[in-house]
Design a protein around this motif. Structure first.
Motif, PDB file in Angstrom:
ATOM      1  N   ALA A 172       0.830  -1.206   0.000  1.00 22.15           N
ATOM      2  CA  ALA A 172       0.000   0.000   0.000  1.00 22.15           C
ATOM      3  C   ALA A 172       0.866   1.258   0.000  1.00 22.15           C
ATOM      4  CB  ALA A 172      -0.932  -0.004   1.216  1.00 22.15           C
ATOM      5  N   GLU A 173       1.940   1.224   0.783  1.00 20.82           N
ATOM      6  CA  GLU A 173       2.841   2.382   0.840  1.00 20.82           C
ATOM      7  C   GLU A 173       3.527   2.600  -0.504  1.00 20.82           C
ATOM      8  OE1 GLU A 173       5.095   5.581   2.537  1.00 20.82           O
ATOM      9  OE2 GLU A 173       3.191   4.590   2.972  1.00 20.82           O
ATOM     10  N   ALA A 174       3.961   1.511  -1.140  1.00 21.81           N
ATOM     11  CA  ALA A 174       4.610   1.634  -2.443  1.00 21.81           C
ATOM     12  C   ALA A 174       3.642   2.212  -3.481  1.00 21.81           C
ATOM     13  CB  ALA A 174       5.131   0.271  -2.899  1.00 21.81           C
ATOM     14  N   THR A 175       2.379   1.768  -3.439  1.00 19.73           N
ATOM     15  CA  THR A 175       1.381   2.285  -4.365  1.00 19.73           C
ATOM     16  C   THR A 175       1.150   3.775  -4.146  1.00 19.73           C
ATOM     17  OG1 THR A 175       0.274   0.131  -4.457  1.00 19.73           O
ATOM     18  CG2 THR A 175      -1.010   2.056  -5.145  1.00 19.73           C
ATOM     19  N   ARG A 176       1.084   4.170  -2.859  1.00 20.79           N
ATOM     20  CA  ARG A 176       0.878   5.575  -2.530  1.00 20.79           C
ATOM     21  C   ARG A 176       2.054   6.431  -3.004  1.00 20.79           C
ATOM     22  NH1 ARG A 176       2.067   9.279   1.101  1.00 20.79           N
ATOM     23  NH2 ARG A 176       3.574   7.921   2.115  1.00 20.79           N
TER      24      ARG A 176
END
Length: 297
Positions: A143-147
């Protein structure tokens, strides 16, 4: 009845049925014990082989788990560094277009996703962490990488239209040394009173080169009171930088400068206690923390 040969007398032996039964029973018992022992031996041998295989598999899984933890920690550290860089880039975008949805700092986090950079949540894995928690950790990393990808895509689209702004925005150290006084409140070195400091002081050897932090036009080069020899560069977009206490000025008013071009040398002119560079960044006349305009480590 036993007959040795044709000349020998015939001998007779009487064996009771009970003796035959006892001998037969004993033989069967011994055979059963031997069979049971053999089966037990083969079972123990098979269990030992299975245990050895399980131990080897367990060791392999532990090694793989350790590798997974290390990779997660590495990815987390990388994301932390990307986020810090993202914050600095967004600090630059805030200067030119405050009405856009590109404010200082990263894009807003979704509830329950991620944590502030200071907590460095992705780098806190330990060897005691349960393997059951790894899927959740991987989900948060994803999720952090996507953000971060979304955030950097926004910045990329914005920067493609802002090449001139980027070239004109200070982003590098004007000289290398050690910061002896930061932006904000400080004790005056002469009066010991707490006063505001509109820039940062970078101590460096006398004569060390001072470079332009970005493209611009020199609007002042000369003496200016307590700042001694001073250069002021107008970078456009309301951004100006000021360099004080210089020992030598290498440019004059009206000169165009490029990022990285030497403009002066560190000195001790004016109201100064030792060789250093006083460096200011002002946006629309308002002093800003110069650290916001330094992308280098």
């Amino acid at each position: 009845m036993v007959i040795a040969d044709h000349n020998a007398p015939v001998r007779r032996f009487n064996i009771s049925r009970s003796l035959i039964w006892q001998v037969s029973s004993g033989a069967l018992l011994l055979a059963g014990v031997a069979l049971g022992a053999s089966l037990h031996y083969f079972q123990v041998a098979r269990d030992a082989a299975e245990n050895r295989i399980l131990r080897e598999e367990n060791l392999t899984l532990r090694t793989q788990l350790k590798s997974v933890r290390e990779r997660i920690e590495h990815i987390g550290s990388t994301l932390d560094r990307v986020e810090r860089f993202d914050q600095k880039l967004r600090a630059i975008t805030l200067l030119s277009d405050p009405q856009r949805n590109l404010a200082m700092g990263p894009v807003e986090r979704e509830p329950g996703v991620g944590a502030p950079v200071a907590e460095t949540q992705f780098t806190e894995l330990t060897s005691l962490e349960s393997p059951k928690s790894l899927p959740g950790k991987l989900d948060r990393l994803s999720a952090e990488a996507t953000r971060q990808e979304q955030s950097l895509q926004e910045l990329q689209a914005y920067f493609q239209d802002q090449k001139s702004l980027l070239a004109s925005t200070p982003s590098v150290w004007p000289t290398r040394g050690w910061v002896t006084s930061d932006f904000g409140q400080r004790l005056d070195p002469y009066t010991a009173e707490r006063v505001g400091h509109a820039g940062m002081d970078i101590a460096a050897p006398h004569g060390k080169p001072v470079d332009a932090p970005s493209d611009g036009t020199v609007v002042f080069a000369g003496l200016e009171g307590g700042y001694g020899n001073v250069i002021v560069i107008d970078h456009g977009y309301g951004i100006k930088t000021r360099f004080g206490h210089l020992s030598k000025i290498l440019v004059k008013a009206g000169d165009r400068v490029k990022r990285g071009m030497q403009i002066a040398n560190v000195g001790n002119t004016g109201r100064s206690t030792g060789p250093h560079l006083h460096y200011e960044v002002r946006v629309n006349g308002i002093p800003q923390n110069p650290r916001k305009f330094i992308l280098e480590d």
